[in-house]
Write a protein that holds these residues in place. Structure first.
Motif, PDB file in Angstrom:
ATOM      1  N   ALA A  44      -5.371   7.202   5.050  1.00  0.00           N
ATOM      2  CA  ALA A  44      -6.647   6.940   5.038  1.00  0.00           C
ATOM      3  C   ALA A  44      -7.048   6.033   6.329  1.00  0.00           C
ATOM      4  CB  ALA A  44      -7.228   6.647   3.697  1.00  0.00           C
ATOM      5  N   ARG A  45      -6.497   4.897   6.249  1.00  0.00           N
ATOM      6  CA  ARG A  45      -6.973   4.163   7.495  1.00  0.00           C
ATOM      7  C   ARG A  45      -6.619   4.562   8.731  1.00  0.00           C
ATOM      8  NH1 ARG A  45      -5.110   0.170   3.651  1.00  0.00           N
ATOM      9  NH2 ARG A  45      -2.792   0.091   4.554  1.00  0.00           N
ATOM     10  N   PHE A  46      -5.796   5.493   9.244  1.00  0.00           N
ATOM     11  CA  PHE A  46      -5.287   5.953  10.594  1.00  0.00           C
ATOM     12  C   PHE A  46      -5.758   7.365  10.450  1.00  0.00           C
ATOM     13  CE2 PHE A  46      -2.015   2.734  10.044  1.00  0.00           C
ATOM     14  CZ  PHE A  46      -1.937   2.244  11.423  1.00  0.00           C
ATOM     15  N   ASP A  96       0.802  -1.195   0.125  1.00  0.00           N
ATOM     16  CA  ASP A  96       0.032  -0.072  -0.099  1.00  0.00           C
ATOM     17  C   ASP A  96       0.918   1.412  -0.086  1.00  0.00           C
ATOM     18  OD1 ASP A  96      -2.272  -1.403   0.008  1.00  0.00           O
ATOM     19  OD2 ASP A  96      -3.232  -0.824   1.894  1.00  0.00           O
ATOM     20  N   TYR A  97       0.352   2.375  -0.593  1.00  0.00           N
ATOM     21  CA  TYR A  97       0.772   3.670  -0.488  1.00  0.00           C
ATOM     22  C   TYR A  97       0.777   4.345   0.621  1.00  0.00           C
ATOM     23  CZ  TYR A  97       1.286   2.705  -5.627  1.00  0.00           C
ATOM     24  OH  TYR A  97       1.830   2.428  -6.838  1.00  0.00           O
ATOM     25  N   GLN A  98       1.493   5.440   1.163  1.00  0.00           N
ATOM     26  CA  GLN A  98       1.292   6.067   2.111  1.00  0.00           C
ATOM     27  C   GLN A  98      -0.071   6.658   2.200  1.00  0.00           C
ATOM     28  OE1 GLN A  98       4.602   8.567   3.121  1.00  0.00           O
ATOM     29  NE2 GLN A  98       6.264   6.947   3.106  1.00  0.00           N
ATOM     30  N   SER A 153       2.399  12.463   8.151  1.00  0.00           N
ATOM     31  CA  SER A 153       2.346  12.019   9.321  1.00  0.00           C
ATOM     32  C   SER A 153       2.845  10.467   9.160  1.00  0.00           C
ATOM     33  CB  SER A 153       1.244  11.812  10.055  1.00  0.00           C
ATOM     34  OG  SER A 153       0.658  13.221  10.207  1.00  0.00           O
ATOM     35  N   ILE A 154       2.407   9.646   8.222  1.00  0.00           N
ATOM     36  CA  ILE A 154       2.850   8.423   8.036  1.00  0.00           C
ATOM     37  C   ILE A 154       4.103   8.164   7.613  1.00  0.00           C
ATOM     38  CG2 ILE A 154       2.396   6.484   6.389  1.00  0.00           C
ATOM     39  CD1 ILE A 154       0.016   6.506   8.094  1.00  0.00           C
TER      40      ILE A 154
END
Length: 115
Positions: A77-79, A70-72, A85-86
């Motif tokens: 979006a999940r976090f 997965d891309y950042q 920030s990711i």
């Protein structure tokens, strides 16, 4: 860059000799407010206060294991946070995720769907 503690003591010693803050500031070519702060606290601050991270380290590691390709922006979006920030959290954890070439990813997706 901060001044050394030795220099700070030297400046404050001049104040104890009876010189004014303005005269000492002119002599050492530093701001008057700096000397006033040193009078309150001579020690050098070693660390700056840091805001705690919104992203849980263990949850991010688990997410990287579960979704390695997965891309950042997808992780963000999940976090429910920003992409930067990711990136910062991954860098903090020492995780560098190399993308597999698209053709190999496509083959692994096909094999996952067939099983």
């Amino acid at each position: 860059m901060s001044y050394s503690e030795h220099f700070r003591k030297k400046v404050l010693a001049k104040l104890e000799e009876g010189y004014s803050i303005r005269a000492v500031a002119t002599q050492f070519e530093i701001d008057k407010n700096t000397i006033v702060k040193w009078k309150k606290r001579i020690e050098i601050k070693r660390t700056r206060p840091r805001k705690p991270s919104k992203i849980d380290d263990d949850a991010l590691r688990a997410d990287v294991e579960k979704y390695p390709d997965d891309y950042q922006y997808e992780r963000a979006a999940r976090f429910n946070c920003g992409v930067s920030s990711i990136g910062d959290a991954l860098r903090r954890l020492g995780i560098t995720v190399k993308k597999r070439p698209y053709a190999i990813r496509k083959q692994s997706l096909k094999s996952d769907n067939n099983t």
